[in-house]
Design an enzyme around this catalytic site. Structure first.
Site, PDB file in Angstrom:
ATOM      1  N   ASP A 118     -34.643  11.103  33.549  1.00 51.36           N
ATOM      2  CA  ASP A 118     -34.838   9.645  33.573  1.00 51.36           C
ATOM      3  C   ASP A 118     -36.204   9.333  34.204  1.00 51.36           C
ATOM      4  OD1 ASP A 118     -34.059   6.972  33.299  1.00 51.36           O
ATOM      5  OD2 ASP A 118     -33.066   6.914  35.259  1.00 51.36           O
ATOM      6  N   GLY A 153     -31.767  -0.675  32.990  1.00 48.27           N
ATOM      7  CA  GLY A 153     -31.436  -1.823  33.840  1.00 48.27           C
ATOM      8  C   GLY A 153     -30.234  -2.601  33.330  1.00 48.27           C
TER       9      GLY A 153
HETATM   10  P1  13P Z   1     -29.405  -0.243  36.643  1.00 49.19           P
HETATM   11  O1  13P Z   1     -30.183  -0.381  37.908  1.00 49.19           O
HETATM   12  O2  13P Z   1     -29.157  -1.568  35.990  1.00 49.19           O
HETATM   13  O3  13P Z   1     -28.154   0.525  36.803  1.00 49.19           O
HETATM   14  O4  13P Z   1     -30.319   0.589  35.613  1.00 49.19           O
HETATM   15  C1  13P Z   1     -30.416   1.988  35.717  1.00 49.19           C
HETATM   16  C2  13P Z   1     -31.481   2.540  34.853  1.00 49.19           C
HETATM   17  O5  13P Z   1     -31.951   1.926  33.927  1.00 49.19           O
HETATM   18  C3  13P Z   1     -31.935   3.915  35.154  1.00 49.19           C
HETATM   19  O6  13P Z   1     -33.065   4.262  34.438  1.00 49.19           O
END
Ligand code: 13P
Length: 308
Positions: free
Chosen positions: A82, A212
């Site tokens: 990620d 997000g």
């Molecule tokens: P959140 O903060 O909404 O859980 O998003 C996580 C995310 O997009 C990790 O890359």
């Protein structure tokens, strides 16, 4: 079943109008909770790891935990980096067995983002690994990345089509109004679905990614606060918006905040109600069970990926 790429997952999800959950795997209990939910729901999953988590856990420990997850379940698991910040981090993950990496060049100018992403794509594809790129900048806080509302930019649909064509990425993270962390909207939640439709129209059949996307359930914010937390005016993405996005070419939806929130709420409650306890297993166990319930709910009720 060995780790799999997300390629086939996304092809099926696109055609079936559902999305695959990408859950941030930050420690052993979280991994076990997510994988337990996938097993229960017979759902494919993406376990995603940021470089900060790799450093926190030590990449060697993390790899073994994921290996254990793969060996103890029969659902399809993709291991994804990620927000890879540079070529070297992506290369390191490709070399250590990840089946998917994200190169996040969203802070760069368009041409520089293309150059960097293309470089990662060439290396990853040579090793059979798929790549997620990002165009547009999400506001909010994720590990060391913090972007203000003023610095956030929505994805331009024409640029998105050009970016995909010139980089050869396998999926693209887009900005349509979601935000990392628990403070996503100051008033009524709104995502730019017209923009999403334009991007989908210009990239038919191509998998899009929503970062997000946590829903930040009020129930768990209140539970945190009731047991000593101070999470103020948090607001996430309503679940029906995520369901709609999954029908419009969004094949991967990311969740981290919700997992962290539910685990923390559970542990806070445990500490207040059991002040005499000091065995970490006594509170991490219920935390893991809460993660499992949350992830299973998302698979079944939000993403639509159960039994797929
Ligand atoms: P959140 O903060 O909404 O859980 O998003 C996580 C995310 O997009 C990790 O890359």
């Amino acid at each position: 079943m060995p780790l799999v790429s997300s390629k086939e997952m996304f092809q099926k999800a696109y055609l079936g109008h559902y999305a695959i959950g990408a859950f941030n795997a930050n420690n052993m209990e979280i991994i076990q909770g997510i994988v337990g939910a996938a097993q229960k729901e017979a759902s494919p999953i993406i376990l995603q790891v940021s470089n900060e988590t790799r450093q926190y856990s030590n990449p060697a420990y993390l790899t073994k935990l994921i290996e254990a997850a793969v060996n103890t379940t029969d659902v399809a698991i993709c291991l994804h980096l990620d927000h890879g910040a540079n070529y070297e981090i992506c290369k390191d993950c490709v070399d250590s067995g990840y089946t998917s990496v994200m190169i996040d060049g969203s802070n760069l100018a368009f041409e520089e983002n293309i150059t960097l992403t293309r470089r990662v794509v060439c290396y990853a594809h040579d090793h059979g690994v798929v790549v997620e790129g990002e165009l547009g900048r999400l506001a909010g806080k994720k590990d060391d990345i913090s972007i203000s509302n003023q610095d956030a930019t929505m994805t331009d649909p024409e640029q998105a089509a050009e970016f995909v064509e010139r980089t050869g990425v396998d999926s693209l993270a887009i900005a349509i109004g979601t935000k990392h962390g628990p403070y996503k909207f100051e008033d009524t939640p709104r995502l730019d679905f017209d923009r999403l439709k334009k991007i989908t129209a210009l990239l038919p059949g191509f998998p899009l990614v929503l970062h997000g996307a946590s829903s930040v359930p009020t129930e768990f914010v209140e539970m945190c606060n009731q047991y000593g937390g101070a999470i103020k005016r948090a607001q996430g993405v309503p679940e029906d918006m995520l369901r709609d996005a999954a029908k419009l070419g969004v094949c991967k939806i990311n969740f981290e905040t919700d997992l962290n929130l539910v685990m923390t709420a559970c542990i806070r409650q445990f500490f207040v109600e059991n002040p005499e306890q000091f065995d970490p297993r006594a509170y991490l166990g219920p935390g893991r069970a809460a993660i499992m319930a949350m992830a299973a709910h998302k698979m079944r009720e939000v993403l639509g990926c159960s039994h797929k």
